[in-house]
Write an enzyme that holds these catalytic residues in place. Structure first.
Site, PDB file in Angstrom:
ATOM      1  N   LYS A  11      32.415  14.856  23.881  1.00 54.16           N
ATOM      2  CA  LYS A  11      32.654  15.002  22.445  1.00 54.16           C
ATOM      3  C   LYS A  11      32.347  13.693  21.709  1.00 54.16           C
ATOM      4  CE  LYS A  11      36.355  18.461  22.965  1.00 54.16           C
ATOM      5  NZ  LYS A  11      37.707  18.858  22.493  1.00 54.16           N
ATOM      6  N   TYR A  51      34.269  27.905  19.231  1.00 52.80           N
ATOM      7  CA  TYR A  51      35.729  27.819  19.046  1.00 52.80           C
ATOM      8  C   TYR A  51      36.274  29.043  18.303  1.00 52.80           C
ATOM      9  CZ  TYR A  51      36.156  23.014  20.820  1.00 52.80           C
ATOM     10  OH  TYR A  51      36.195  21.894  21.624  1.00 52.80           O
ATOM     11  N   ARG A  87      37.596  21.552  35.557  1.00 55.08           N
ATOM     12  CA  ARG A  87      38.775  21.805  34.714  1.00 55.08           C
ATOM     13  C   ARG A  87      39.956  20.941  35.185  1.00 55.08           C
ATOM     14  NH1 ARG A  87      39.139  23.407  29.528  1.00 55.08           N
ATOM     15  NH2 ARG A  87      41.174  24.268  29.263  1.00 55.08           N
ATOM     16  N   ASN A 114      40.050  14.477  22.341  1.00 57.06           N
ATOM     17  CA  ASN A 114      40.384  14.492  23.768  1.00 57.06           C
ATOM     18  C   ASN A 114      39.142  14.439  24.678  1.00 57.06           C
ATOM     19  OD1 ASN A 114      39.512  17.044  23.259  1.00 57.06           O
ATOM     20  ND2 ASN A 114      41.364  18.094  23.923  1.00 57.06           N
ATOM     21  N   HIS A 117      34.988  18.653  26.400  1.00 62.47           N
ATOM     22  CA  HIS A 117      35.214  20.092  26.518  1.00 62.47           C
ATOM     23  C   HIS A 117      34.712  20.508  27.880  1.00 62.47           C
ATOM     24  CE1 HIS A 117      35.099  24.397  25.963  1.00 62.47           C
ATOM     25  NE2 HIS A 117      33.923  24.347  26.557  1.00 62.47           N
ATOM     26  N   GLU A 128      28.983  29.851  27.585  1.00 60.45           N
ATOM     27  CA  GLU A 128      28.805  28.516  26.996  1.00 60.45           C
ATOM     28  C   GLU A 128      27.486  27.878  27.440  1.00 60.45           C
ATOM     29  OE1 GLU A 128      32.434  26.457  27.969  1.00 60.45           O
ATOM     30  OE2 GLU A 128      33.591  27.655  26.541  1.00 60.45           O
TER      31      GLU A 128
HETATM   32  P1  ADP Z   1      40.749  22.999  25.718  1.00 62.63           P
HETATM   33  O1  ADP Z   1      39.725  22.106  25.076  1.00 62.63           O
HETATM   34  O2  ADP Z   1      41.743  22.214  26.563  1.00 62.63           O
HETATM   35  O3  ADP Z   1      40.140  24.153  26.475  1.00 62.63           O
HETATM   36  P2  ADP Z   1      41.428  24.753  23.440  1.00 62.63           P
HETATM   37  O4  ADP Z   1      40.264  25.626  23.762  1.00 62.63           O
HETATM   38  O5  ADP Z   1      42.758  25.409  23.226  1.00 62.63           O
HETATM   39  O6  ADP Z   1      41.664  23.624  24.544  1.00 62.63           O
HETATM   40  O7  ADP Z   1      41.120  23.927  22.107  1.00 62.63           O
HETATM   41  C1  ADP Z   1      39.829  23.458  21.838  1.00 62.63           C
HETATM   42  C2  ADP Z   1      39.942  22.088  21.210  1.00 62.63           C
HETATM   43  O8  ADP Z   1      40.607  22.193  19.949  1.00 62.63           O
HETATM   44  C3  ADP Z   1      40.756  21.082  22.018  1.00 62.63           C
HETATM   45  O9  ADP Z   1      40.034  20.482  23.066  1.00 62.63           O
HETATM   46  C4  ADP Z   1      41.149  20.099  20.928  1.00 62.63           C
HETATM   47  O10 ADP Z   1      40.093  19.212  20.615  1.00 62.63           O
HETATM   48  C5  ADP Z   1      41.398  21.029  19.751  1.00 62.63           C
HETATM   49  N1  ADP Z   1      42.824  21.434  19.678  1.00 62.63           N
HETATM   50  C6  ADP Z   1      43.436  22.398  20.402  1.00 62.63           C
HETATM   51  N2  ADP Z   1      44.750  22.476  20.093  1.00 62.63           N
HETATM   52  C7  ADP Z   1      44.964  21.517  19.157  1.00 62.63           C
HETATM   53  C8  ADP Z   1      46.126  21.075  18.411  1.00 62.63           C
HETATM   54  N3  ADP Z   1      47.323  21.645  18.583  1.00 62.63           N
HETATM   55  N4  ADP Z   1      45.968  20.063  17.534  1.00 62.63           N
HETATM   56  C9  ADP Z   1      44.759  19.487  17.327  1.00 62.63           C
HETATM   57  N5  ADP Z   1      43.638  19.856  17.995  1.00 62.63           N
HETATM   58  C10 ADP Z   1      43.731  20.861  18.897  1.00 62.63           C
END
Ligand code: ADP
Length: 158
Positions: A11, A51, A87, A114, A117, A128
């Site tokens: 990212k 998303y 993962r 974070n 992805h 994807e």
């Molecule tokens: P992951 O990336 O762990 O698979 P998700 O698919 O639920 O998680 O969410 C996609 C992305 O959206 C996350 O990696 C993060 O960047 C963002 N995100 C998810 N939940 C939150 C939250 N509660 N607050 C802020 N950003 C979030």
């Protein structure tokens, strides 16, 4: 046990913080086989698809903006059980909660910023990879380390 392909997006938080090398090194050292890699600028259109499961969440637009803040690097890795391996190396969504030793646990203090992805299921991985790579951008080639990464029965899967 199955041979799988999975998608990783480094990212903007990884690109901007100069972590591309550190993170791809982790996957290389683990023994995952890189079959596709490119830099790209994400758009609202592709993120609406990618998303879609977050579209009702209050932070949807903010997350999309964060993903468009700079180019990203998308990677496709192959390996036996690659989806679960990647993962578990990724760690929990919230970097403050992610266990140290995971990528998010080591490099992130945010639930949004974070770092990476990673595909979370075989179905998601298939969709994807097709979303981010054209077929000709994925390369089938043999790793010279293959017989040192897998024992015979695993190796025959490949
Ligand atoms: P992951 O990336 O762990 O698979 P998700 O698919 O639920 O998680 O969410 C996609 C992305 O959206 C996350 O990696 C993060 O960047 C963002 N995100 C998810 N939940 C939150 C939250 N509660 N607050 C802020 N950003 C979030």
């Amino acid at each position: 046990m199955s041979l799988e392909r999975t998608l990783v997006i480094l990212k903007p938080s990884a690109v901007q913080r100069g972590l591309i090398g550190e993170i791809t090194t982790r996957f290389e050292r683990k023994g995952l086989h890189l079959i596709g890699m490119k830099m790209m600028q994400l758009t609202d259109e592709i993120l609406n698809e990618h998303y879609a499961h977050l579209s009702e969440r209050p932070f949807f637009q903010r997350v999309k903006n964060s993903m468009m803040a700079s180019p990203v690097v998308v990677c496709c890795y192959e390996g036996v059980d690659a989806i679960q391996i990647v993962r578990s190396m990724t760690g929990a969504t919230n970097g403050r909660v992610a266990i140290p030793g995971t990528i998010r646990g080591d490099y992130s203090v945010s639930s949004q910023e974070n770092i990476i992805h990673t595909s979370d299921s075989p179905k998601a991985a298939l969709e994807e990879i097709a979303r981010f790579f054209k077929p000709e951008e994925l390369f089938e080639y043999k790793s010279c380390a293959q017989s040192f990464l897998y024992y015979q029965e695993e190796y025959q899967l490949i």
